[in-house]
Design a protein around this motif. Structure first.
Motif, PDB file in Angstrom:
ATOM      1  N   ARG A  72      20.495   8.212   7.722  1.00 14.68           N
ATOM      2  CA  ARG A  72      20.030   9.080   8.800  1.00 14.68           C
ATOM      3  C   ARG A  72      21.004  10.238   8.974  1.00 14.68           C
ATOM      4  NH1 ARG A  72      16.625   6.137  13.172  1.00 14.68           N
ATOM      5  NH2 ARG A  72      14.751   5.873  11.934  1.00 14.68           N
ATOM      6  N   TYR A  77      17.192  11.586   5.512  1.00 19.73           N
ATOM      7  CA  TYR A  77      16.797  11.174   6.852  1.00 19.73           C
ATOM      8  C   TYR A  77      15.496  10.386   6.739  1.00 19.73           C
ATOM      9  CZ  TYR A  77      15.911  11.052  11.804  1.00 19.73           C
ATOM     10  OH  TYR A  77      15.699  10.612  13.087  1.00 19.73           O
ATOM     11  N   ILE A  78      15.597   9.091   6.947  1.00 16.91           N
ATOM     12  CA  ILE A  78      14.408   8.229   6.919  1.00 16.91           C
ATOM     13  C   ILE A  78      13.872   8.159   8.344  1.00 16.91           C
ATOM     14  CG2 ILE A  78      13.528   5.926   6.439  1.00 16.91           C
ATOM     15  CD1 ILE A  78      15.730   5.669   4.334  1.00 16.91           C
ATOM     16  N   GLY A  79      12.710   8.726   8.561  1.00 11.49           N
ATOM     17  CA  GLY A  79      12.142   8.820   9.898  1.00 11.49           C
ATOM     18  C   GLY A  79      11.579   7.517  10.424  1.00 11.49           C
ATOM     19  N   SER A  80      10.968   6.726   9.570  1.00 11.83           N
ATOM     20  CA  SER A  80      10.379   5.458   9.988  1.00 11.83           C
ATOM     21  C   SER A  80      11.486   4.447  10.281  1.00 11.83           C
ATOM     22  CB  SER A  80       9.470   4.918   8.887  1.00 11.83           C
ATOM     23  OG  SER A  80       9.096   3.589   9.163  1.00 11.83           O
ATOM     24  N   ASP A  81      11.463   3.911  11.479  1.00  9.64           N
ATOM     25  CA  ASP A  81      12.492   2.931  11.854  1.00  9.64           C
ATOM     26  C   ASP A  81      12.436   1.688  10.971  1.00  9.64           C
ATOM     27  OD1 ASP A  81      13.434   4.570  13.851  1.00  9.64           O
ATOM     28  OD2 ASP A  81      12.238   3.626  15.424  1.00  9.64           O
ATOM     29  N   TYR A  82      11.228   1.262  10.609  1.00 10.88           N
ATOM     30  CA  TYR A  82      11.090   0.065   9.781  1.00 10.88           C
ATOM     31  C   TYR A  82      11.649   0.285   8.380  1.00 10.88           C
ATOM     32  CZ  TYR A  82       8.079  -1.547  13.522  1.00 10.88           C
ATOM     33  OH  TYR A  82       7.597  -1.917  14.741  1.00 10.88           O
ATOM     34  N   LEU A  83      11.346   1.428   7.782  1.00 13.72           N
ATOM     35  CA  LEU A  83      11.907   1.741   6.472  1.00 13.72           C
ATOM     36  C   LEU A  83      13.421   1.917   6.539  1.00 13.72           C
ATOM     37  CD1 LEU A  83       9.320   4.215   4.920  1.00 13.72           C
ATOM     38  CD2 LEU A  83       9.865   1.912   4.154  1.00 13.72           C
ATOM     39  N   TYR A  84      13.885   2.504   7.614  1.00 18.68           N
ATOM     40  CA  TYR A  84      15.320   2.707   7.820  1.00 18.68           C
ATOM     41  C   TYR A  84      16.049   1.363   7.863  1.00 18.68           C
ATOM     42  CZ  TYR A  84      19.570   4.119  10.348  1.00 18.68           C
ATOM     43  OH  TYR A  84      20.861   4.312  10.749  1.00 18.68           O
TER      44      TYR A  84
END
Length: 110
Positions: A72, A77-84
């Motif tokens: 992040r 920057y991975i926007g999806s919390d689940y993918l993050y």
């Protein structure tokens, strides 16, 4: 086991209902103790998974924050919390395992 679990759940509920943020830290200590209590009741010791995680725990400690920062950050920057969360978990375990193997290989050569 049977008495401790409802008491711990009740204490957690009361502490959360107070909405006093400093008391939430107590909850973070009670929840793992409650999980350990429940696992000991089931006579499940975790076996190979916990042994493996125990072996790479120092490397996880070293690398976990790095992956949190990198996934992040400014360039990625991975926007999806689940993918993050999944990415952090996966990359932490893989990189920790590789670092553990590298460190152990270099120790055996000394």
């Amino acid at each position: 086991h049977f008495i401790l679990t409802p008491i711990a759940c009740g204490v957690i509920y009361l502490l959360v209902q107070t909405k006093i943020e400093i008391l939430f830290s107590i909850v973070y200590f009670i929840i793992p103790a409650l999980i350990v209590n429940l696992l000991s009741f089931l006579n499940w010791n975790g076996g190979k998974i916990f042994t493996y995680l125990g072996k790479i725990s120092y490397e996880v400690y070293l690398l976990h924050g790095l992956w949190i920062y990198l996934l992040r950050g400014q360039h990625i920057y991975i926007g999806s919390d689940y993918l993050y969360i999944f990415g952090i978990f996966l990359l932490t375990i893989i990189s920790s395992d590789l670092l553990h193997r590298l460190l152990n290989r270099s120790q055996t050569k000394l």
